[in-house]
Design an enzyme around this catalytic site. Structure first.
Site, PDB file in Angstrom:
ATOM      1  N   GLU A 115       2.803  -4.345  -5.348  1.00 12.91           N
ATOM      2  CA  GLU A 115       2.502  -5.727  -4.948  1.00 12.91           C
ATOM      3  C   GLU A 115       2.491  -6.661  -6.163  1.00 12.91           C
ATOM      4  O   GLU A 115       2.945  -7.804  -6.077  1.00 12.91           O
ATOM      5  CB  GLU A 115       1.168  -5.774  -4.192  1.00 12.91           C
ATOM      6  N   GLU A 135      -0.707   2.413   1.576  1.00 10.95           N
ATOM      7  CA  GLU A 135      -2.089   2.100   1.966  1.00 10.95           C
ATOM      8  C   GLU A 135      -2.484   2.615   3.344  1.00 10.95           C
ATOM      9  O   GLU A 135      -3.645   2.948   3.574  1.00 10.95           O
ATOM     10  CB  GLU A 135      -2.324   0.580   1.935  1.00 10.95           C
TER      11      GLU A 135
END
Length: 722
Positions: A115, A135
């Site tokens: 990210e 995640e």
């Protein structure tokens, strides 16, 4: 030492910001705060034209520091301000910077690491780097803008696939997808990134803000169709999980209402999911799996594992051939021994079939198949055992046969050779009774199919040397298993904990519950299959042999049913005979069999049991509790007796050996969510109605009296054998 980032400005005007937080440069809040400060400094300085973000020692970043989750979940650590990372740091500082930034990716760019990289204006990677957003494996969603940026960089379908499966892609594939802009060798990475950053600064390369890219996104109508399909798949594959659907909703928000709205929805969803039971359970499993290799009195003695160069496997049946397959897949040379050429040929044939199925699925090339098969040699005597480092015996569960084999091994194997048995129930002291080598006898209990199932129970006796345990622990990891060290007793940890599972199901059926209703309730709870489908798969012969062990050793708490012996008399033995509790067609598809009623009625007659209307009309919740609470009770005994080192080992063993749903955190973690008092009161009630099978053990009673966690472990005196 807290994690941080460092900044170094070169003569070329490029500021290199390095993430430093060993071993994988994880992103703690300290690191992210430091990243913001370094960016602010680079933007202030007149000698900086462009920025490169990289990670120390060949790893970009393995993602957000998972150890911080526990503190936030328990309220010990304050969670960062809403949107601090995704909006303030990555969007309004990194991406909105008036100086271009390039991510130089080597090793790992996972989760928060990817990210951060996606917020930069370009990404350069080595071909073998791993890039992904895993995640969802932890019950959360990407929380630093990943749900918004990944679809804009690789397209909606691929982004959904990467997030929902948690699968990473290699640098070379990431380049094909448009996730990275160039692939370079590791030794040229930093220089290439500096040059690229300067070319963006000089407007010779495009300056791209990934949050505002739209050319890879479908029209809203098409996007909604793709998202609708993804939702249907998520509901089908994980009906008990909410977070995959939340992830899809957050992605949709960004496409329908713009990326900024998507970022805020992502921030709120992440915060809520972080506190969910699913996230707590999956984070617990994450750490439990890593904790299995820390064993007091073994891994803390300063020994190093010895190198295992050659392995022998005795028995080429289903288990032996599976173990041999697992070993050669990890490049270990193996001698497979059988009693005669016919059996040996069949054993080698099974190994070959295991590998061929990998070729068929595209997981192995023909060339690799040939190379792997060349690692196995067959034998019908012990001549080739003179230079093996470990022998794994995998013959049928027969005490005298195993004793004979171990006595022979002592004669033919070198004195350092580890003597391991794959027994699932027999006491190892009994197996090694006729040898003088008790210090090198150990259990290496694989689960079927051995080349696929991830668990390896390493069983130690009072006499097994720590060096031998350490060696088998190391071998387990090298053949990609999760090893759990357990003590020596009937059934060890997994089978011992779960023996009441099928017995409770039998008890319910004899007292009136529909067996197909039981299987449905248990699969709905999250098990791969219900207890009756499982007995069919394992086979009645194995079922009866293991049940006899428990009846012999734990007579006061076993439930003996006549249903299986009666069915066996009619040549029903499970899936292998196409008739068990279900009927099976050519494709192994199971369907209910109305004929079962007669066996159940006859079993009731023999046992003198009549149908209890309350048991016949149990709710799904009651079925789940009556089947799993006896398992919890037995897990408590295993812990109290010191058979397991810690409760988390039992949690991981149940998940990996029996398929207990990981998102429930393992058997004792799940039990603690319900509370020891509640479980104790239910067991106590049922034991008054149905006898000793349900009687809560002393450890359970002690924890319930204090309202303590079952997983908190035994107090000093509880370690005695219960």
């Amino acid at each position: 030492m807290k994690g941080r980032t460092s900044i170094e400005v070169g003569a070329d005007g490029v500021a290199v910001i390095t993430i430093i937080n060993p071993p994988v440069n994880s992103l703690s809040l300290d690191v992210l705060q430091s990243l913001k400060e370094n960016f602010d400094e680079a933007l202030r300085r007149n000698d900086v034209k462009a920025i490169v973000v990289t990670g120390a020692k060949g790893k970009f970043s393995g993602g957000f520091d998972i150890t911080a989750f526990g503190g936030i979940q328990e309220g010990k650590t304050a969670s960062p301000e809403r949107g601090f990372v995704a909006v303030e740091v990555l969007t309004d500082t990194v991406e909105a910077a008036r100086k271009p930034s390039v991510a130089a990716i080597d090793g790992l760019a996972l989760g928060g690491g990817l990210e951060v990289a996606m917020a930069c204006h370009a990404r350069i990677s080595t071909s073998n780097s791993q890039l992904g957003l895993p995640e969802l494996q932890l019950g959360i969603i990407p929380g630093f803008g990943g749900t918004q940026r990944l679809p804009r960089l690789v397209g909606l379908s691929k982004a959904l696939e990467m997030m929902l499966t948690s699968k990473a892609v290699k640098g070379s594939e990431a380049h094909d997808l448009g996730l990275v802009d160039a692939i370079v060798p590791a030794n040229e990475l930093l220089n290439a990134a500096r040059c690229w950053a300067l070319e963006i600064f000089e407007r010779r390369k495009p300056w791209i803000s990934s949050l505002h890219k739209t050319e890879k996104l479908e029209s809203l109508g098409e996007a909604r169709e793709i998202l609708k399909f993804a939702r249907a798949q998520a509901r089908k594959q994980a009906p008990n999980l909410k977070h995959p659907l939340v992830c899809i909703d957050v992605i949709e928000e960004g496409i329908a209402c713009g990326p900024r709205a998507g970022l805020w929805k992502e921030a709120d969803a992440f915060e809520e999911l972080l506190r969910s039971d699913t996230c707590k359970s999956l984070v617990h499993i994450f750490f439990a799996q890593r904790g299995t290799s820390k064993v007091p009195g073994v891994t803390d003695l300063g020994f190093s594992p010895r190198r295992i160069r050659k392995v022998a496997v005795i028995g080429g049946g289903l288990m032996g051939s599976g173990i041999a397959t697992a070993l050669i897949l990890s490049s270990y040379p193996v001698v497979l021994k059988e009693v005669n050429l016919k059996f040996l040929e069949a054993g080698i044939g099974r190994v070959k079939a295991n590998l061929q199925s990998r070729v068929k699925k595209g997981k192995m090339t023909e060339e690799k198949f040939e190379k792997t098969m060349s690692l196995i040699q067959g034998s019908i005597d012990y001549d080739s055992f003179r230079d093996v480092d470990i022998v794994i015996e995998a013959v049928i569960e027969n005490v005298s046969l195993k004793q004979q084999i171990f006595a022979d091994l002592e004669k033919y194997c070198p004195t350092h050779c580890i003597l391991a048995s794959n027994t699932s129930t027999i006491d190892l002291n009994l197996i090694g009774e006729k040898t003088r080598s008790q210090d090198r006898i150990v259990g290496a209990h694989f689960f079927s199919p051995a080349h696929i199932m991830p668990l390896l129970e390493i069983v130690r006796t009072q006499k097994t040397s720590p060096q031998v345990i350490l060696d088998v622990l190391d071998l387990g990891k090298k053949i990609k298993k999760t090893p759990v060290i357990v003590g020596n007793c009937t059934g060890f940890a997994v089978n011992r904990m779960f023996f009441p599972y099928t017995q409770a199901a039998m008890l319910l059926v004899e007292h009136g519950t529909d067996l197909y209703k039981i299987d449905r309730a248990i699969t709905k709870f999250g098990m791969p299959m219900g207890p009756f489908r499982l007995i069919d798969l394992v086979g009645f012969g194995v079922g009866i042999a293991t049940a006899m062990q428990y009846i012999e050793h734990f007579p006061e708490r076993t439930y003996q049913s006549m249903i299986i012996p009666l069915m066996q008399e009619d040549k029903r033995a499970g899936e292998s005979t196409r008739k068990g509790f279900y009927l099976y067609d050519d494709r192994r598809k199971a369907s209910p069999d109305p004929e079962l009623k007669k066996y159940i009625e006859k079993a009731r007659e023999i046992s003198g049991i009549s149908v209890d209307p309350k048991v016949a009309n149990l709710s799904e919740k009651d079925i789940i509790e009556m089947i799993f609470f006896p398992v919890v009770n037995e897990a408590c005994r295993v812990l109290a007796e010191g058979i397991a080192v810690k409760a988390s080992d039992l949690d991981i063993a149940g998940v990996m050996g029996m398929g207990f749903p990981p998102y429930r955190g393992g058997i004792l973690f799940w039990a603690d969510m319900l509370g020891s008092k509640y479980i104790y009161s239910r067991l106590e009630k049922w034991s008054k109605q149905h006898g000793g099978f349900f009687k809560p053990c002393a450890y359970m009673a002690e924890k319930a009296a204090k309202g303590a966690l079952l997983s908190s472990g035994p107090t000093g005196q509880a370690k005695s054998r219960l």
